[in-house]
Design a protein around this motif. Structure first.
Motif, short mmCIF file in Angstrom:
data_model
loop_
_atom_site.label_atom_id
_atom_site.label_comp_id
_atom_site.label_asym_id
_atom_site.label_seq_id
_atom_site.Cartn_x
_atom_site.Cartn_y
_atom_site.Cartn_z
N PRO A 23 0.79 -1.23 0.00
CA PRO A 23 0.00 0.00 0.00
C PRO A 23 0.83 1.29 0.00
O PRO A 23 0.49 2.25 -0.67
CB PRO A 23 -0.83 -0.11 1.28
CG PRO A 23 -0.88 -1.56 1.58
CD PRO A 23 0.41 -2.13 1.07
N ALA A 24 1.95 1.29 0.71
CA ALA A 24 2.79 2.50 0.79
C ALA A 24 3.43 2.84 -0.55
O ALA A 24 3.84 3.98 -0.76
CB ALA A 24 3.85 2.32 1.85
N SER A 25 3.49 1.90 -1.48
CA SER A 25 4.06 2.20 -2.80
C SER A 25 3.11 3.05 -3.64
O SER A 25 3.53 3.64 -4.62
CB SER A 25 4.40 0.91 -3.55
OG SER A 25 3.21 0.26 -4.00
N VAL A 26 1.84 3.10 -3.24
CA VAL A 26 0.85 3.85 -4.00
C VAL A 26 0.48 5.15 -3.28
O VAL A 26 0.41 6.21 -3.88
CB VAL A 26 -0.41 3.00 -4.25
CG1 VAL A 26 -1.49 3.77 -4.95
CG2 VAL A 26 -0.03 1.75 -5.06
N PRO A 30 -1.60 9.42 7.43
CA PRO A 30 -1.26 9.38 8.86
C PRO A 30 -1.90 8.16 9.54
O PRO A 30 -3.05 7.83 9.28
CB PRO A 30 -1.88 10.68 9.40
CG PRO A 30 -2.00 11.58 8.21
CD PRO A 30 -2.26 10.66 7.04
N GLY A 31 -1.14 7.52 10.38
CA GLY A 31 -1.64 6.35 11.11
C GLY A 31 -1.83 5.13 10.24
O GLY A 31 -2.53 4.19 10.62
N MET A 32 -1.21 5.13 9.09
CA MET A 32 -1.34 4.01 8.15
C MET A 32 -0.97 2.70 8.83
O MET A 32 0.09 2.57 9.40
CB MET A 32 -0.43 4.25 6.95
CG MET A 32 -0.49 3.20 5.91
SD MET A 32 0.59 3.66 4.55
CE MET A 32 0.60 2.16 3.65
N GLY A 33 -1.87 1.75 8.80
CA GLY A 33 -1.62 0.46 9.43
C GLY A 33 -1.80 -0.70 8.47
O GLY A 33 -1.53 -1.84 8.84
#
Length: 64
Positions: A23-26, A30-33
């Motif tokens: 998910p972080a590649s897209v 804040p608070g991404m889990g």
């Protein structure tokens, strides 16, 4: 996953696959889990099937 929209309505299939894998590649927030799913967890063929299913479901309407 369909709220507020089905993800196939705002992601192309390749981008959605990337989002499911990492998910972080897209995008990040804040608070991404949310963690991604490796190929061991969801093989590529099954990931393609999942995306096809989501696209199919986006065309259905709930008539309740």
């Amino acid at each position: 996953m369909n709220l507020p929209m089905n993800p196939t309505q705002y992601f192309e299939a390749k981008a959605l696959a990337s989002y499911i894998r990492d998910p972080a590649s897209v995008r990040t927030w804040p608070g991404m889990g949310m963690r991604g799913f490796s190929e061991a967890a969801i093989p590529d063929a099954e990931l393609s099937d999942l995306i096809a299913y989501l696209a199919y479901m986006s065309k259905r309407t709930d008539k309740r």
